[in-house]
Structure formats: structure tokens, C-alpha cells
Design a protein around this motif. Sequence first.
Motif, PDB file in Angstrom:
ATOM      1  N   ARG A  52     -73.469  23.367  26.765  1.00  0.00           N
ATOM      2  CA  ARG A  52     -72.824  22.678  28.141  1.00  0.00           C
ATOM      3  C   ARG A  52     -71.879  21.485  27.583  1.00  0.00           C
ATOM      4  N   GLY A  53     -72.380  20.621  26.924  1.00  0.00           N
ATOM      5  CA  GLY A  53     -71.375  19.686  26.597  1.00  0.00           C
ATOM      6  C   GLY A  53     -70.374  19.791  25.603  1.00  0.00           C
ATOM      7  N   ILE A  54     -70.849  20.626  24.638  1.00  0.00           N
ATOM      8  CA  ILE A  54     -69.685  21.385  23.829  1.00  0.00           C
ATOM      9  C   ILE A  54     -68.391  22.095  24.671  1.00  0.00           C
ATOM     10  N   PHE A  55     -68.976  23.168  25.524  1.00  0.00           N
ATOM     11  CA  PHE A  55     -68.088  23.837  26.398  1.00  0.00           C
ATOM     12  C   PHE A  55     -67.101  23.150  27.069  1.00  0.00           C
ATOM     13  N   SER A  56     -67.831  22.002  27.605  1.00  0.00           N
ATOM     14  CA  SER A  56     -66.997  21.138  28.546  1.00  0.00           C
ATOM     15  C   SER A  56     -66.032  20.666  27.835  1.00  0.00           C
ATOM     16  N   ARG A  57     -66.022  19.788  26.799  1.00  0.00           N
ATOM     17  CA  ARG A  57     -65.016  18.871  25.953  1.00  0.00           C
ATOM     18  C   ARG A  57     -63.956  19.902  25.712  1.00  0.00           C
ATOM     19  N   VAL A  58     -64.101  21.206  25.618  1.00  0.00           N
ATOM     20  CA  VAL A  58     -62.888  22.106  25.143  1.00  0.00           C
ATOM     21  C   VAL A  58     -62.055  22.070  25.987  1.00  0.00           C
ATOM     22  N   ASP A  59     -60.731  22.120  25.776  1.00  0.00           N
ATOM     23  CA  ASP A  59     -59.714  22.645  27.126  1.00  0.00           C
ATOM     24  C   ASP A  59     -59.485  24.151  26.896  1.00  0.00           C
ATOM     25  N   ARG A  60     -59.886  24.854  27.851  1.00  0.00           N
ATOM     26  CA  ARG A  60     -59.892  26.213  28.197  1.00  0.00           C
ATOM     27  C   ARG A  60     -58.608  26.747  27.913  1.00  0.00           C
ATOM     28  N   ASP A  61     -57.392  26.164  28.391  1.00  0.00           N
ATOM     29  CA  ASP A  61     -56.262  26.547  28.056  1.00  0.00           C
ATOM     30  C   ASP A  61     -55.871  26.908  26.608  1.00  0.00           C
ATOM     31  N   ARG A  62     -56.473  26.160  25.770  1.00  0.00           N
ATOM     32  CA  ARG A  62     -56.212  26.448  24.248  1.00  0.00           C
ATOM     33  C   ARG A  62     -56.936  27.212  23.455  1.00  0.00           C
ATOM     34  N   LEU A  63     -58.176  27.796  24.238  1.00  0.00           N
ATOM     35  CA  LEU A  63     -58.889  28.960  23.718  1.00  0.00           C
ATOM     36  C   LEU A  63     -58.189  30.182  23.913  1.00  0.00           C
ATOM     37  N   SER A  64     -58.475  31.038  22.760  1.00  0.00           N
ATOM     38  CA  SER A  64     -58.030  32.466  22.829  1.00  0.00           C
ATOM     39  C   SER A  64     -58.546  33.165  24.058  1.00  0.00           C
ATOM     40  N   ASP A  65     -57.877  34.120  24.745  1.00  0.00           N
ATOM     41  CA  ASP A  65     -58.505  35.027  25.549  1.00  0.00           C
ATOM     42  C   ASP A  65     -60.000  35.432  25.381  1.00  0.00           C
ATOM     43  N   SER A  66     -60.136  35.992  24.095  1.00  0.00           N
ATOM     44  CA  SER A  66     -61.401  36.719  23.722  1.00  0.00           C
ATOM     45  C   SER A  66     -62.224  35.469  23.509  1.00  0.00           C
ATOM     46  N   VAL A  67     -62.041  34.410  22.978  1.00  0.00           N
ATOM     47  CA  VAL A  67     -63.183  33.438  22.748  1.00  0.00           C
ATOM     48  C   VAL A  67     -63.475  32.734  24.499  1.00  0.00           C
ATOM     49  N   ARG A  68     -62.502  32.544  25.241  1.00  0.00           N
ATOM     50  CA  ARG A  68     -62.784  32.095  26.491  1.00  0.00           C
ATOM     51  C   ARG A  68     -63.762  33.180  27.088  1.00  0.00           C
ATOM     52  N   THR A  69     -63.462  34.451  27.189  1.00  0.00           N
ATOM     53  CA  THR A  69     -64.283  35.511  27.743  1.00  0.00           C
ATOM     54  C   THR A  69     -65.551  35.313  27.203  1.00  0.00           C
ATOM     55  N   GLU A  70     -65.848  35.320  25.716  1.00  0.00           N
ATOM     56  CA  GLU A  70     -67.051  35.384  25.094  1.00  0.00           C
ATOM     57  C   GLU A  70     -67.811  34.149  25.568  1.00  0.00           C
ATOM     58  N   ILE A  71     -67.255  32.950  25.715  1.00  0.00           N
ATOM     59  CA  ILE A  71     -68.004  31.939  26.072  1.00  0.00           C
ATOM     60  C   ILE A  71     -68.527  32.092  27.422  1.00  0.00           C
ATOM     61  N   ASP A  72     -67.739  32.599  28.382  1.00  0.00           N
ATOM     62  CA  ASP A  72     -68.115  32.923  29.796  1.00  0.00           C
ATOM     63  C   ASP A  72     -69.251  34.015  29.850  1.00  0.00           C
ATOM     64  N   GLU A  73     -69.224  35.040  29.141  1.00  0.00           N
ATOM     65  CA  GLU A  73     -70.384  35.992  28.948  1.00  0.00           C
ATOM     66  C   GLU A  73     -71.667  35.420  28.518  1.00  0.00           C
ATOM     67  N   PHE A  74     -71.252  34.514  27.535  1.00  0.00           N
ATOM     68  CA  PHE A  74     -72.606  33.911  26.721  1.00  0.00           C
ATOM     69  C   PHE A  74     -73.272  33.050  27.839  1.00  0.00           C
ATOM     70  N   CYS A  75     -72.413  32.209  28.494  1.00  0.00           N
ATOM     71  CA  CYS A  75     -73.025  31.183  29.338  1.00  0.00           C
ATOM     72  C   CYS A  75     -73.693  31.969  30.696  1.00  0.00           C
ATOM     73  N   ALA A  76     -73.071  33.107  31.214  1.00  0.00           N
ATOM     74  CA  ALA A  76     -73.858  33.689  31.977  1.00  0.00           C
ATOM     75  C   ALA A  76     -75.082  34.441  31.719  1.00  0.00           C
ATOM     76  N   LYS A  77     -74.932  34.956  30.391  1.00  0.00           N
ATOM     77  CA  LYS A  77     -76.184  35.517  29.940  1.00  0.00           C
ATOM     78  C   LYS A  77     -77.447  34.811  29.965  1.00  0.00           C
ATOM     79  N   TYR A  78     -77.098  33.491  29.396  1.00  0.00           N
ATOM     80  CA  TYR A  78     -78.296  32.566  29.057  1.00  0.00           C
ATOM     81  C   TYR A  78     -78.245  31.558  30.142  1.00  0.00           C
ATOM     82  N   ASP A  79     -77.617  31.569  31.267  1.00  0.00           N
ATOM     83  CA  ASP A  79     -77.688  30.503  32.241  1.00  0.00           C
ATOM     84  C   ASP A  79     -77.532  29.116  31.741  1.00  0.00           C
ATOM     85  N   ILE A  80     -76.342  29.105  30.998  1.00  0.00           N
ATOM     86  CA  ILE A  80     -75.880  27.748  30.375  1.00  0.00           C
ATOM     87  C   ILE A  80     -74.853  27.106  31.450  1.00  0.00           C
TER      88      ILE A  80
END
Length: 80
Positions: A52-80
Motif C-alpha cells: 500500500r505504501g509503495i503503490f501510494s507513492r507512485v504517480d499513477r499518471d506515469r504508469l503504463s496502462d498495463s501496469v496500472r491495470t495489473e496493480i489495480d487487479e492485484f490490489c483487488a484480488k489480495y485486498d490491498i
Amino acid sequence: MEKHSNAKEIVNYSFLVVFANDDTIDEGELHMLERLALEDGVVDEEEKKALRGIFSRVDRDRLSDSVRTEIDEFCAKYDI
């Protein structure tokens, strides 16, 4: 058998690799974070807090679409 959390390794990796060069997460870095968190098949509370701390530090606008999507899916799957 005592469970080992990789929270410390996740934080260390983020500072040595993720935030050391460009303050964003690329696909390879995200996969390494996921591997560390899932090494024992479970993302424990300490690992969730670290991620959570790592993902909150990242500027989501600088992430590629695929990485942003994968982070969202990973967080949803593991309740992060």
C-alpha cells in the motif's frame, strides 16, 4: 513452522530498485514485488501494508496502462 513475511524485502526492493531510478513502477518491477509478496502463497498484513505504501507513492499518471491495470487487479484480488 513459523511464517515468514517478506514485507522488509518488499520495502528494501522498492527503495533500491523502484524508487532509486525513476520513482515509478515498470512491469518487471511490479512482477518482482508480486513474487516477493506471494512467495509463500499468501499476502500477509505486513506485506499488504508495505505494498500500500509503495503503490501510494507512485504517480499513477506515469504508469503504463498495463501496469496500472495489473496493480489495480492485484490490489483487488489480495485486498490491498
